[in-house]
Design an enzyme around this catalytic site. Structure first.
Site, mmCIF file in Angstrom:
data_model
loop_
_atom_site.group_PDB
_atom_site.id
_atom_site.type_symbol
_atom_site.label_atom_id
_atom_site.label_comp_id
_atom_site.label_asym_id
_atom_site.label_seq_id
_atom_site.Cartn_x
_atom_site.Cartn_y
_atom_site.Cartn_z
ATOM 1 N N HIS A 157 0.828 -1.217 0.000
ATOM 2 C CA HIS A 157 0.000 0.000 0.000
ATOM 3 C C HIS A 157 0.867 1.275 0.000
ATOM 4 O O HIS A 157 0.781 2.071 -0.938
ATOM 5 C CB HIS A 157 -0.988 -0.035 1.169
ATOM 6 N N HIS A 184 3.578 7.012 5.389
ATOM 7 C CA HIS A 184 2.388 7.742 5.834
ATOM 8 C C HIS A 184 1.537 7.014 6.872
ATOM 9 O O HIS A 184 0.821 7.648 7.636
ATOM 10 C CB HIS A 184 1.522 8.161 4.635
ATOM 11 N N GLU A 202 0.398 6.233 12.474
ATOM 12 C CA GLU A 202 -0.969 5.872 12.825
ATOM 13 C C GLU A 202 -1.081 4.414 13.265
ATOM 14 O O GLU A 202 -1.762 4.097 14.225
ATOM 15 C CB GLU A 202 -1.875 6.131 11.624
ATOM 16 N N ASP A 203 -0.413 3.522 12.524
ATOM 17 C CA ASP A 203 -0.641 2.086 12.743
ATOM 18 C C ASP A 203 0.448 1.383 13.545
ATOM 19 O O ASP A 203 0.239 0.268 14.000
ATOM 20 C CB ASP A 203 -0.770 1.358 11.388
ATOM 21 N N ASP A 225 -3.003 8.482 -1.139
ATOM 22 C CA ASP A 225 -3.417 7.419 -0.222
ATOM 23 C C ASP A 225 -4.849 6.992 -0.553
ATOM 24 O O ASP A 225 -5.156 5.813 -0.738
ATOM 25 C CB ASP A 225 -3.313 7.958 1.211
ATOM 26 N N ASP A 259 -21.668 13.634 -27.398
ATOM 27 C CA ASP A 259 -20.211 13.742 -27.409
ATOM 28 C C ASP A 259 -19.562 12.899 -26.322
ATOM 29 O O ASP A 259 -19.379 13.329 -25.206
ATOM 30 C CB ASP A 259 -19.756 15.203 -27.309
HETATM 31 MN MN MN Z 1 -2.861 4.635 3.943
#
Ligand code: MN
Length: 728
Positions: A60, A84, A88-89, A151, A271
């Site tokens: 990812h 990134h 957070e994780d 992301d 179109d």
């Molecule tokens: Mn992410």
């Protein structure tokens, strides 16, 4: 040559070596070692995690970084793309990242983490609050939002692996928040791709039907595109213009939007194809346009010159629609290679140029700053949301000043908005405008191409109503600032007077006490810094004199009844004056006029609680109508006057109510009893029999105010025999 679009597909086999190769291909000075170190750091941190697809998690961030390479972002952004999700994780601290990879990378990662923590809820209010935070995060460094968009791009690209509910929620959020952002930042490649992905999950039926229809004709279509490109190239060669021509089917979402806007079916959309001609310079763009318009018939009203007047997101291009070969309508966009770079990558394109031209930093954009300014001036979150949504809408109109300058305002902007776009002072003193030489009122809605001259007056001041007239955040902010200042000044003046009046009792003044530092305790306990602030707070009734005076040093506080201290409110004063001058209670108070005869309009017969408006009638004083009364609309504006109900007035007003019932014996007396049981006087009653065993009654009753009327109506409504009750 087909589709020159940037390909954002998920790359399941992407490796760090391949990523490094791509970075070095566009930037030979890129630091391969640093990138690899970054990758290893992220891979190690994510080692235990898996994507919903079952793939290793690192695929990812790797894809996110690849998207940033495709957008030609700088090395810091690409590194931030790899990292990134680590804060957070994976319990990585921002300090860790700063130590290893520098402050700039750490800041971008922190910004992304902040946005990730925003829980987008369906409730408008909380969503707005989140959006607010997002704008704040973005204002610090725009690269945050570009990494975040990359992301989201990859998450949308791999959305098939999550639950249906999650798909819908993510797609809606993307459409509401990320698509407008991409659009406003001019990153059209990302915008178009995200829109199509949203359509796929939000309206799968439409999406797959479009996909099927378009692919059914695929061979035929590819042939047509190839032939058209050849024809165009030949024409251009005749005039010895060098240009690159490409063709492609339009994005599904833009077709879908057209279908729903015009309410037509797929077959009626003509179109479906768009061609793009890229040239070396602006002169050639117009030359190409000339060639195209002489070779094919242009469709009237479809030519747009975004080169002369760029969109607010800096997009530049010529657009035209022509009847192409085989009588097919085709859209043609003509622009330089450089403009194309900006069109695809928007604000991201600047980072590439930045390496060459260090003097043009674009970390911040003007509209972001304006949003920030607005952010500090709004009280309600949903109001902020509206403004953000409006400002992100790039569909603008172009207005000319008498000197020939061009200003872009958002769609729906009024003459007053334009005045504020010129200068705050011009806006504040605006009394009207001349549009194309003709006088128009403040609320006049401007159209693209209008030439506007603002008319001002030194005695003009903004009013609350102006907030309803304006559509641009700039104007709204400025009006609010003005109104707040006026209110503050009024509170200051009131407070000053109230405080001095109270201190008079002790033979001193606020000025004296201030000189001796006697307000020290007051300031401390109310967290106030200056005497002015204290006076404002007293004037606005935020603080009570009874709480303040005991804390003032140098006076011997004595408790006095509050009425003696507190100044009469403005409204009370008016009521008193009106009573005094009229010598009796009057139902309605007329602002600024003492001795005036007031009557109620017979057509609408308003009662206290109804919104009302007064009209000056020649020789007969003032007539009061309900705001919704048709007669009120017929009267010219200059005769209007503000009136309000006198709260102290206690006489009863006559009002008619109509009751429809099933015709039963004794019903009239039953209704009458219900009315009089509520303490209401009946002045007259009229009864009529209707076909179908129904009866109609009109009662003239006397009520004190609106709530008494409502109470009466609801009491009658509750009777079994009654069908309807209404005011007559
Ligand atoms: Mn992410």
């Amino acid at each position: 040559m087909f589709s020159e679009r940037i390909d954002f597909s998920h790359e399941p086999n992407l490796t760090i070596d391949e990523l490094v190769r791509r970075v070095l291909a566009s930037n030979p000075e890129g630091d391969a070692e640093l990138l690899k170190k970054c990758y290893e750091f992220a891979e190690l941190k994510h080692i235990k995690q898996k994507r919903s697809s079952g793939e290793a998690y690192i695929i990812h961030p790797l894809n996110v970084a690849a998207t940033l390479v495709k957008l030609k972002m700088d090395l810091d952004s690409i590194m931030a793309g790899l990292l990134h999700d680590t804060v957070e994780d994976c319990d990585v601290s921002p300090e860790d990242i700063e130590k290893e990879f520098g402050k700039s990378v750490a800041q971008i990662v922190v910004g992304c983490t902040k946005i990730s923590k925003i829980k987008f809820k369906s409730k408008e209010e909380s969503q707005a609050e989140n959006f607010r935070k997002m704008v704040v995060a973005m204002a610090q460094d725009l690269r945050v939002i570009i990494v975040k968009l990359s992301d989201r791009m990859h998450n949308m690209r791999t959305l098939q692996y999550v639950s249906k509910e999650k798909q819908m929620a993510k797609a809606q959020e993307t459409l509401d928040i990320y698509v407008p952002l991409a659009s406003r930042l001019g990153i059209n490649s990302v915008k178009g791709e995200l829109e199509d992905l949203c359509l796929r999950y939000l309206h799968p039926d439409t999406y797959y039907r479009l996909a099927e229809k378009i692919s059914m004709k695929r061979t035929e279509r590819d042939g047509y595109i190839r032939d058209t490109i050849d024809t165009v190239q030949e024409k251009l060669m005749e005039y010895s213009v060098q240009a690159e021509v490409t063709g492609r089917p339009k994005h599904f979402y833009s077709i879908y939007k057209k279908m729903s806007q015009r309410g037509v079916d797929f077959d009626q959309i003509q179109d479906l194809l768009a061609f793009r001609i890229l040239t070396n310079n602006i002169t050639e763009c117009y030359k190409v346009l000339g060639v195209i318009h002489s070779a094919f018939t242009p469709v009237p009203g479809r030519f747009k010159d975004y080169i002369a007047i760029p969109k607010v997101n800096n997009y530049q291009s010529l657009h035209t629609t022509v009847i192409g070969p085989g009588a097919e309508r085709i859209e043609i966009q003509i622009r330089t290679f450089e403009m194309h770079e900006v069109a695809e990558r928007g604000v991201a394109a600047h980072w590439k140029y930045k390496e060459r031209d260090k003097t043009a930093p674009v970390n911040k954009l003007k509209w972001v700053e304006e949003l920030m300014e607005f952010n500090q001036n709004v009280t309600s979150s949903s109001e902020f949301m509206d403004v953000v949504k409006n400002d992100l809408d790039v569909g603008g109109i172009f207005i000319f000043t008498p000197a020939g300058d061009v200003k872009e305002l958002r769609y729906g902007a009024t003459a007053l908005d334009f005045a504020y776009s010129v200068h705050t002072q011009v806006g504040n003193q605006c009394v009207g405008a001349k549009v194309n030489g003709k006088m128009v009122p403040l609320k006049y809605r401007l159209k693209s191409g209008d030439t506007v001259e603002v008319l001002t007056s030194k005695t003009q001041v903004p009013s609350k109503d102006w907030l309803k007239i304006c559509k641009t955040s700039r104007a709204i902010t400025k009006i609010k600032q003005y109104l707040q200042k006026v209110e503050r000044d009024k509170h200051h003046e009131d407070g000053e007077q109230m405080l001095d009046q109270a201190l008079k009792r002790y033979g001193t003044t606020a000025k004296n006490i201030e000189k001796q530092g006697g307000f020290h305790n007051v300031y401390d306990s109310f967290h106030i810094k200056t005497l002015e602030e204290l006076q404002v707070n007293i004037g606005s009734r935020m603080h009570n004199l009874r709480d303040i005076l005991p804390k003032v040093m140098g006076i011997d506080y004595v408790e006095v009844p509050q009425e003696e201290v507190v100044k009469e409110s403005y409204a009370d004063q008016i009521v008193k004056n009106a009573r005094r001058s009229l010598g009796r209670d009057n139902a309605v108070i007329v602002d600024g006029l003492d001795d005036v005869q007031v009557r109620m309009g017979r057509c609408c017969n308003p009662i206290p609680g109804d919104p009302i408006i007064g009209f000056i009638t020649r020789g007969r004083g003032i007539t009061v109508h309900a705001v919704g009364c048709h007669r009120a609309h017929e009267v010219e504006n200059s005769r209007r006057i503000d009136v309000q109900w006198n709260k102290g007035y206690a006489f009863a007003h006559p009002v008619n109510i109509r009751v429809m019932t099933h015709d039963k014996p004794g019903i009239l007396s039953k209704i009458s009893k219900t009315i009089t049981n509520g303490g209401i006087n009946i002045r007259a009653a009229m009864a009529r029999s209707l076909p179908d065993q129904k009866g109609s009654f009109v009662f003239e009753i006397e009520v004190k105010n609106y709530s008494e009327l409502l109470k009466t109506i609801s009491a009658i409504e509750q009777m079994e025999e009654v069908i309807t009750v209404s005011r007559a």
